[in-house]
Write a protein that holds these residues in place. Sequence first.
Motif, PDB file in Angstrom:
ATOM      1  N   ASP A   1       0.849  -1.191   0.000  1.00  0.00           N
ATOM      2  CA  ASP A   1       0.000   0.000   0.000  1.00  0.00           C
ATOM      3  C   ASP A   1       0.885   1.242   0.000  1.00  0.00           C
ATOM      4  OD1 ASP A   1       0.861   0.490   2.642  1.00  0.00           O
ATOM      5  OD2 ASP A   1      -0.902  -0.468   3.517  1.00  0.00           O
ATOM      6  N   ALA A   2       0.276   2.419  -0.005  1.00  0.00           N
ATOM      7  CA  ALA A   2       1.029   3.666  -0.085  1.00  0.00           C
ATOM      8  C   ALA A   2       1.690   4.036   1.228  1.00  0.00           C
ATOM      9  CB  ALA A   2       0.110   4.799  -0.559  1.00  0.00           C
ATOM     10  N   ASN A   3       1.443   3.277   2.282  1.00  0.00           N
ATOM     11  CA  ASN A   3       2.145   3.459   3.554  1.00  0.00           C
ATOM     12  C   ASN A   3       3.342   2.529   3.671  1.00  0.00           C
ATOM     13  OD1 ASN A   3       0.565   5.525   4.754  1.00  0.00           O
ATOM     14  ND2 ASN A   3      -1.038   4.038   5.209  1.00  0.00           N
ATOM     15  N   TYR A   4       3.733   1.901   2.546  1.00  0.00           N
ATOM     16  CA  TYR A   4       4.925   1.054   2.485  1.00  0.00           C
ATOM     17  C   TYR A   4       4.784  -0.216   3.316  1.00  0.00           C
ATOM     18  CZ  TYR A   4       6.406   5.613   0.847  1.00  0.00           C
ATOM     19  OH  TYR A   4       6.464   6.822   0.187  1.00  0.00           O
ATOM     20  N   SER A   5       3.572  -0.687   3.495  1.00  0.00           N
ATOM     21  CA  SER A   5       3.324  -1.939   4.190  1.00  0.00           C
ATOM     22  C   SER A   5       2.980  -3.021   3.172  1.00  0.00           C
ATOM     23  CB  SER A   5       2.175  -1.792   5.192  1.00  0.00           C
ATOM     24  OG  SER A   5       2.531  -0.920   6.245  1.00  0.00           O
ATOM     25  N   PHE A   6       3.451  -4.234   3.441  1.00  0.00           N
ATOM     26  CA  PHE A   6       3.156  -5.364   2.568  1.00  0.00           C
ATOM     27  C   PHE A   6       1.741  -5.865   2.859  1.00  0.00           C
ATOM     28  CE2 PHE A   6       7.832  -5.678   3.132  1.00  0.00           C
ATOM     29  CZ  PHE A   6       8.194  -5.427   1.822  1.00  0.00           C
ATOM     30  N   ARG A   7       0.884  -5.821   1.848  1.00  0.00           N
ATOM     31  CA  ARG A   7      -0.472  -6.336   1.990  1.00  0.00           C
ATOM     32  C   ARG A   7      -0.587  -7.780   1.528  1.00  0.00           C
ATOM     33  NH1 ARG A   7      -4.397  -3.534   4.853  1.00  0.00           N
ATOM     34  NH2 ARG A   7      -3.750  -1.353   5.001  1.00  0.00           N
ATOM     35  N   TYR A   8       0.357  -8.200   0.710  1.00  0.00           N
ATOM     36  CA  TYR A   8       0.389  -9.584   0.247  1.00  0.00           C
ATOM     37  C   TYR A   8       1.817  -9.923  -0.132  1.00  0.00           C
ATOM     38  CZ  TYR A   8       0.047 -13.680  -2.697  1.00  0.00           C
ATOM     39  OH  TYR A   8       0.246 -14.919  -3.224  1.00  0.00           O
ATOM     40  N   ILE A   9       2.267 -11.125   0.175  1.00  0.00           N
ATOM     41  CA  ILE A   9       3.566 -11.599  -0.282  1.00  0.00           C
ATOM     42  C   ILE A   9       3.440 -13.028  -0.775  1.00  0.00           C
ATOM     43  CG2 ILE A   9       4.940 -10.071   1.193  1.00  0.00           C
ATOM     44  CD1 ILE A   9       5.415 -12.480   3.043  1.00  0.00           C
ATOM     45  N   ASP A  10       4.272 -13.377  -1.751  1.00  0.00           N
ATOM     46  CA  ASP A  10       4.448 -14.748  -2.209  1.00  0.00           C
ATOM     47  C   ASP A  10       5.957 -14.997  -2.194  1.00  0.00           C
ATOM     48  OD1 ASP A  10       3.015 -17.112  -4.012  1.00  0.00           O
ATOM     49  OD2 ASP A  10       5.096 -16.729  -4.594  1.00  0.00           O
ATOM     50  N   VAL A  11       6.403 -15.954  -1.398  1.00  0.00           N
ATOM     51  CA  VAL A  11       7.836 -16.157  -1.161  1.00  0.00           C
ATOM     52  C   VAL A  11       8.236 -17.570  -1.556  1.00  0.00           C
ATOM     53  CG1 VAL A  11       9.717 -15.985   0.525  1.00  0.00           C
ATOM     54  CG2 VAL A  11       7.649 -14.595   0.819  1.00  0.00           C
ATOM     55  N   GLY A  12       9.319 -17.692  -2.334  1.00  0.00           N
ATOM     56  CA  GLY A  12       9.896 -18.996  -2.579  1.00  0.00           C
ATOM     57  C   GLY A  12       9.846 -19.508  -4.000  1.00  0.00           C
TER      58      GLY A  12
END
Length: 269
Positions: A80-91
Motif C-alpha cells: 500500500d502507499a504506507n509502504y506496508s506489505f499487503r500480500y507476499i508470495d515467497v519462494g
Amino acid sequence: MIIRETCVAIWDALHAAVMAQPHKEQWKKIADVFQQTCQFPNCAGAINGKHILIKKPVRSSSQYYNYKKYFSFVLLSMCDANYSFRYIDVGSYGSRSDSAVFAHSDFGQMLQNKALDLPEHTALPGTTSPAMPFVFVGDEAFALGENLMRPYSSRGLSLARRVFNYRLTRARRVVECAFGILANKWRFLHTPIHLKLETAISAVKAACVLHNFVRARDGYNFEDSLTHSLHSHRPSVVRGHRQGAAVREQFTAYFMSPHGALPWQLEAI
C-alpha cells in the motif's frame, strides 16, 4: 532448528494481525492514501518482485539459478502507499519471471477470478463518468489487465502516454521503497542467505510481517528506503489485455485533463 521454529512462530503470530487480506472498505482507504500521496486515483496497491540471494539449494538443478547468474528465490509483494506489505508470495524459482510468479500466486488467481472483494467501479475525482475499476500498478514485467496497469512501451510515445508512465511510476515506487526499508532494517537480506531453503523462506516471511509490525509502531523514515540490495527481476515481454488497454487509455486521458493533471508533470517527464 531454533531459527526456523522462531521464524515460523513470528509468521503464525503476526500474519493475521498485520497482513490480513483487505476487505472492500479497507481497499477504499488504501486507494485514498494513494490518491493523497501519489496522485493516482483508484489505486489499490503496487506490485513487484525481488530476487532473494541464497546458497545453491540441495538437488535444485537450475531452477533457482537466475539470469544474473546467481541462485535466488522470488519475493513477490503487493504494497500500500504506507509502504506496508499487503500480500507476499515467497519462494518461487529465481528463474521464473514476475509475470509467471504472479499468475500462479494466490493473489494473482484471486485477482483473475474477481475474488479480492475490490470496491465497485468508481468515477475518478472531479468526474461523473466513466466508472473506473480499482487497479494495481506494476512494471513492464506484468501483463496489462482491467485491474492491473503497466507502463506503455517506451518507443515513440505521445506526450499523454509519457505522462501516464510518469504518474504510474510515482505510484509504483512505493513498493521499491518498501523493499528498501525491509532490506535496510533486516540486514541479512543484503547478502546471500546461508540457510536451508525452507528456513530461508521462513526467515523472509518473518521479516515481512515484522516490517509491517514495526512500520505500524514506529512510522516511516524516508531515508531508510533510499538504498537496498534486493535485485529486481528482468522485465519480460507479456501481452496485454484489450479491456486493460481501454482502462489505461481512460487513465491516460484523465491525467491530461483539468481534473487529473498535476502542475509539474510536464516538467518531470
